[in-house]
Scaffold this motif. Structure first.
Motif, short mmCIF file in Angstrom:
data_model
loop_
_atom_site.label_atom_id
_atom_site.label_comp_id
_atom_site.label_asym_id
_atom_site.label_seq_id
_atom_site.Cartn_x
_atom_site.Cartn_y
_atom_site.Cartn_z
N LYS A 62 9.26 -8.61 4.16
CA LYS A 62 8.03 -8.20 3.46
C LYS A 62 8.25 -8.19 1.95
O LYS A 62 7.39 -8.64 1.18
CB LYS A 62 7.58 -6.83 3.94
CG LYS A 62 6.29 -6.35 3.28
CD LYS A 62 5.87 -4.98 3.81
CE LYS A 62 4.59 -4.51 3.12
NZ LYS A 62 4.17 -3.17 3.61
N LEU A 63 9.40 -7.67 1.52
CA LEU A 63 9.71 -7.63 0.09
C LEU A 63 9.73 -9.04 -0.50
O LEU A 63 9.15 -9.28 -1.57
CB LEU A 63 11.06 -6.95 -0.14
CG LEU A 63 11.61 -7.02 -1.57
CD1 LEU A 63 10.79 -6.13 -2.51
CD2 LEU A 63 13.08 -6.64 -1.61
N ARG A 113 6.23 -10.46 -0.72
CA ARG A 113 5.48 -9.85 -1.82
C ARG A 113 6.00 -10.35 -3.17
O ARG A 113 5.21 -10.55 -4.11
CB ARG A 113 5.60 -8.32 -1.76
CG ARG A 113 4.98 -7.69 -0.54
CD ARG A 113 3.48 -7.82 -0.53
NE ARG A 113 2.85 -6.94 -1.51
CZ ARG A 113 1.54 -7.00 -1.82
NH1 ARG A 113 0.76 -7.91 -1.26
NH2 ARG A 113 1.03 -6.16 -2.69
N ALA A 114 7.30 -10.55 -3.28
CA ALA A 114 7.88 -11.07 -4.53
C ALA A 114 7.38 -12.48 -4.82
O ALA A 114 7.11 -12.83 -5.97
CB ALA A 114 9.40 -11.06 -4.44
N SER A 133 8.88 -10.37 -8.59
CA SER A 133 9.94 -9.49 -8.09
C SER A 133 9.75 -8.04 -8.51
O SER A 133 9.92 -7.11 -7.71
CB SER A 133 11.30 -10.00 -8.58
OG SER A 133 11.56 -11.29 -8.08
N ALA A 192 6.97 -6.25 -6.57
CA ALA A 192 7.36 -6.06 -5.18
C ALA A 192 8.38 -4.93 -5.04
O ALA A 192 8.31 -4.12 -4.12
CB ALA A 192 7.94 -7.36 -4.61
N GLU A 232 6.68 -1.50 -5.55
CA GLU A 232 5.97 -1.11 -4.33
C GLU A 232 6.95 -0.58 -3.29
O GLU A 232 6.70 0.44 -2.64
CB GLU A 232 5.23 -2.32 -3.75
CG GLU A 232 4.01 -2.74 -4.54
CD GLU A 232 3.31 -3.92 -3.91
OE1 GLU A 232 2.24 -4.32 -4.41
OE2 GLU A 232 3.82 -4.45 -2.89
#
Length: 217
Positions: free
Chosen positions: A189-190, A193-194, A199, A202, A205
């Motif tokens: 997920k990271l 999102r990045a 980066s 993400a 968050e």
């Protein structure tokens, strides 16, 4: 006719690797010395086989993101650590050597404070090693021989956690170092999102989510 090329003259395209079988421990150490420490190549040695790899740029980006994620968890949980990056770990007795993408000393952080060189015949292995796009049996067996208790492997959008049990790695859904964090779900997920937001956004968050989880009853 046999043509001999010095190891430091070998050029690898990004993302490629070569294997050198039937290599003695002494020959492995000689190659380490010849290549030196300031290089982009990474090495893995086990069962008398040496692999030399040239990582892709996206490989580097992913490993940095995962490393930053680990540091956020450690910071929020207020756990001390020492991060040693792609340090060369080796053990002459086990005839194994590896250079992880990233690694962390957490439980054993005090044992490596101030040390620039480590010998796993005397020093403890890292508590956590991280690999992006690991596909090699040589690398896996090297980690096993060096008794690294936890290994994360990110490959093609999926994270796999390996826990050392009775000298062999077993897949696990839970991290040994962070049992209260859903690592397998968090890392893909990271990275997603990045790729979408950048980066820094993400990671911000993720940090807020970890803090919220730690504060909840």
């Amino acid at each position: 006719m046999t043509v001999l090329i010095p190891i430091n003259k070998i050029y690898l395209n990004l993302g490629s690797k070569i294997s050198i079988p039937n290599l003695s421990w002494l020959e492995f150490e000689n190659i380490l010395e010849e290549l030196g420490e300031k290089r982009n190549l990474r090495l893995a040695y086990s069962q008398q086989c040496l692999e030399i790899m040239s990582p892709l740029p996206e490989h580097e980006r992913v490993k940095i993101l995962i490393s930053d994620l680990v540091k956020i968890i450690l910071k929020v949980q207020r756990k001390p650590w020492e991060a040693l990056g792609s340090t060369t770990f080796k053990n002459k007795t086990m005839e194994a050597g590896i250079e992880p993408d990233e690694c962390f000393y957490i439980k054993n952080h005090q044992a490596v404070i101030g040390k620039n060189r480590l010998d796993l015949s005397q020093d403890p292995p890292p508590d956590l090693a991280i690999e992006s796009d690991l596909t090699s049996l040589t690398e896996i067996t090297a980690y096993q021989k060096l008794k690294v208790p936890e290994l994360w492997v990110y490959h093609q959008g999926k994270l796999t956690i390996y826990i050392l049990q009775e000298k062999e790695y077993k897949k696990s859904s839970i991290s040994l170092n962070f049992p209260d964090v859903k690592i397998i779900e968090a890392i893909p997920k990271l990275i997603e999102r990045a790729n979408l937001l950048g980066s820094s956004q993400a990671l911000w968050e993720f940090e807020e989510n970890v803090k919220a989880t730690q504060q909840s009853p």
